[in-house]
Design a protein around this motif. Structure first.
Motif, PDB file in Angstrom:
ATOM      1  N   ASN A  46      -6.481  -5.148  15.157  1.00  0.00           N
ATOM      2  CA  ASN A  46      -6.975  -4.039  14.327  1.00  0.00           C
ATOM      3  C   ASN A  46      -8.442  -3.854  14.647  1.00  0.00           C
ATOM      4  OD1 ASN A  46      -4.468  -4.171  13.152  1.00  0.00           O
ATOM      5  ND2 ASN A  46      -5.176  -4.898  11.162  1.00  0.00           N
ATOM      6  N   TYR A  73     -11.750  -1.403  13.843  1.00  0.00           N
ATOM      7  CA  TYR A  73     -12.433  -0.302  13.148  1.00  0.00           C
ATOM      8  C   TYR A  73     -13.900  -0.254  13.514  1.00  0.00           C
ATOM      9  CZ  TYR A  73      -8.340   0.099  10.146  1.00  0.00           C
ATOM     10  OH  TYR A  73      -7.056   0.292   9.681  1.00  0.00           O
ATOM     11  N   GLN A 132       0.806  -1.221   0.000  1.00  0.00           N
ATOM     12  CA  GLN A 132       0.000   0.000   0.000  1.00  0.00           C
ATOM     13  C   GLN A 132       0.837   1.266   0.000  1.00  0.00           C
ATOM     14  OE1 GLN A 132      -2.607  -1.847   3.250  1.00  0.00           O
ATOM     15  NE2 GLN A 132      -3.981  -0.360   2.335  1.00  0.00           N
TER      16      GLN A 132
HETATM   17  C1  BG6 Z   1      -7.304  -2.839   7.431  1.00  0.00           C
HETATM   18  C2  BG6 Z   1      -6.187  -3.290   6.538  1.00  0.00           C
HETATM   19  O1  BG6 Z   1      -8.287  -3.802   7.423  1.00  0.00           O
HETATM   20  O2  BG6 Z   1      -7.999  -1.695   7.075  1.00  0.00           O
HETATM   21  C3  BG6 Z   1      -5.597  -2.211   5.649  1.00  0.00           C
HETATM   22  O3  BG6 Z   1      -5.160  -3.897   7.291  1.00  0.00           O
HETATM   23  C4  BG6 Z   1      -6.683  -1.293   5.136  1.00  0.00           C
HETATM   24  O4  BG6 Z   1      -4.869  -2.817   4.626  1.00  0.00           O
HETATM   25  C5  BG6 Z   1      -7.375  -0.670   6.342  1.00  0.00           C
HETATM   26  O5  BG6 Z   1      -6.209  -0.340   4.246  1.00  0.00           O
HETATM   27  C6  BG6 Z   1      -8.431   0.362   6.027  1.00  0.00           C
HETATM   28  O6  BG6 Z   1      -9.420  -0.186   5.214  1.00  0.00           O
HETATM   29  P1  BG6 Z   1      -9.724   0.401   3.770  1.00  0.00           P
HETATM   30  O7  BG6 Z   1     -10.398  -0.703   3.052  1.00  0.00           O
HETATM   31  O8  BG6 Z   1     -10.614   1.572   3.950  1.00  0.00           O
HETATM   32  O9  BG6 Z   1      -8.405   0.769   3.202  1.00  0.00           O
END
Ligand code: BG6
Length: 457
Positions: free
Chosen positions: A293, A295, A18
């Motif tokens: 991780n 989110y 990335q």
């Molecule tokens: C995580 C990954 O799940 O989320 C990354 O490890 C990714 O590679 C990041 O870029 C954010 O998600 P996205 O799909 O919005 O880039």
């Protein structure tokens, strides 16, 4: 003021594919991303492919200065397997020199490198042989891991094998977001099992060569939340827990695959092909630490019209659209900081309080130039608020004894994101695609510096 433990890691995460760029240069061979973009560029947002990304290959020395400028004391990125070992066997000397200089400069600057080995970037030569479906992938990965430990072991003390193994399994073999984009539950489970064994054999190699430091894995786990207490919804939650949390956390930390998961797989004719000795290796080689991780939470309900044996995960649990949710409209992900407290408690109570850190947390926002002031700085107060809310919940967990040693955001400089290209931006620095990837500090970077200097906020 919320103060965090001494020596807390404040930093960011990224990955080789990335950020590095030079994807078709300097001896690197193709990955599935390079090949997929060659075959189907229209699948990628604005036809933004993996070729150049943020050009860290050239800019890393200046980027490390930028890390210092915003108070980062640690940084996670990955090595590109296809760059280090272009054919899986032969060492690319230029790649060794690049990574050595990169890691040396991080160390010299007081930015601890945490180095990951696989971030969704399957080499094309191996994909042609079946990728993670083929048992060869397990030994090939373990060889790559051992090579990396030997080449960089004097510079790196914190290693991780995989980033979010569930993602290449789900996105590649169930949901169609990553190459080979097929839907086949049985293959997905086999791919998952090979990934697990590739991880385990890499930990084994690490311990056998007595590499210095620690080894872990980065997982996207979050507690699941059921729609209701009904038996059906709770059954769905249980299946989700087994498949998306315990499938990797249990073997990696506790050294066992849960019996209930094995039973569930049997019930749906999904048992993968295994090898003699696998069970013993899983038992003998747990990780030293975990990266999580986080989110968004996972909300589940009983599946609607499930078939048996299950054809995909929605035959076991369906996703529940919680009416009270708060949403990040750009990414479509729910914002629920409370889950970070629940994660902290889960690690404490169910995983013998193993050391762990938040290895990714962040907010992707599209068209951030809307928030640029006259000086050219993006005023990303929404990102600061997002971090504050999540850190508040994390702090609660640490206060109650959870063994968390750091917080990494996604990400440091805006980076390329798979099929989404550069649509959603996450960085502390903006990357200008029109202007040779020039970096400009955002307001959140200034806030992060204060956070790190004060070890809290
Ligand atoms: C995580 C990954 O799940 O989320 C990354 O490890 C990714 O590679 C990041 O870029 C954010 O998600 P996205 O799909 O919005 O880039």
């Amino acid at each position: 003021m919320l103060t965090f433990p001494n020596n807390f890691l404040w930093g960011s995460a990224a990955s080789a594919p990335q950020t590095e760029g030079h994807s078709l240069l300097n001896g690197k061979s193709l990955t599935t991303w390079d090949k997929w973009f060659e075959l189907n560029p229209e699948k990628f947002n604005e036809k933004q492919g993996p070729k150049d990304t943020s050009n860290v290959y050239e800019f890393y020395a200046d980027d490390i200065k930028r890390m210092k400028e915003i108070g980062m004391n640690s940084y996670r990125t990955s090595i590109s397997w296809a760059r280090l070992l272009p054919d899986g066997k032969t060492l690319n000397k230029e790649a060794v020199a690049f990574y050595r200089d990169y890691f040396e400069k991080l160390n010299e600057s007081g930015v601890k490198p945490i180095i990951n080995l696989f971030h969704f970037d399957m080499p094309w030569w191996l994909m042609e042989k079946g990728g993670w479906e083929a048992s060869e992938s397990v030994t090939a990965f373990a060889f790559y891991a051992k090579t990396a430990f030997e080449e960089f072991g004097d510079l790196v003390e914190e290693w991780t094998t995989f980033n979010e193994p569930l993602v290449h399994i789900e996105c590649g073999y169930l949901y169609g977001f990553h190459y080979p984009a097929i839907v086949d539950f049985k293959k997905a489970i086999q791919v998952g099992y090979h990934t697990l064994m590739a991880h385990v054999l890499s930990v084994k190699a690490f311990k056998e060569i007595k590499a210095k430091g620690r080894i872990g894995i980065i997982l996207n786990v979050t507690p699941t939340y059921a729609r209701s207490d009904s038996n059906e919804d709770q059954q769905a939650k249980k299946a989700a827990d087994l498949l998306v949390i315990k499938s990797f956390l249990d073997p990696c930390v506790l050294g066992t695959i849960p019996n209930e998961l094995i039973e569930l797989l049997k019930e749906h004719d999904l048992i993968p092909v295994t090898k003699t000795g696998d069970k013993e290796n899983i038992e003998m080689y747990p990780v030293d630490f975990i990266g999580i991780n986080y989110y968004q939470p996972m909300r589940v309900k009983a599946p609607e019209n499930p078939v048996k044996p299950a054809v995909t995960t929605t035959d076991l649990f369906a996703s529940y659209d919680w009416p009270d949710k708060r949403i990040n409209p750009y990414r479509g992900w729910e914002i629920y900081p409370e889950a970070l407290y629940d994660v902290a408690m889960m690690m404490k109570n169910e995983y013998h309080n193993i050391p762990w850190f938040v290895s990714e947390n962040g907010m992707g926002v599209a068209e951030e130039e809307r928030f640029m002031d006259e000086s050219g700085m993006i005023q990303d107060d929404y990102r600061i608020d997002f971090m504050k809310e999540h850190l508040t919940q994390l702090h609660r967990g640490i206060d109650e004894g959870s063994n968390c040693f750091g917080y990494h955001t996604w990400t440091f400089v805006d980076c390329w994101s798979w099929l989404n290209g550069y649509r959603n931006r996450y960085g502390f620095y903006r990357v200008d695609l029109e202007n040779n990837f020039e970096r400009t500090l955002k307001k959140s970077g200034i806030w992060f510096k204060e956070l790190s200097q004060n070890n809290g906020f």
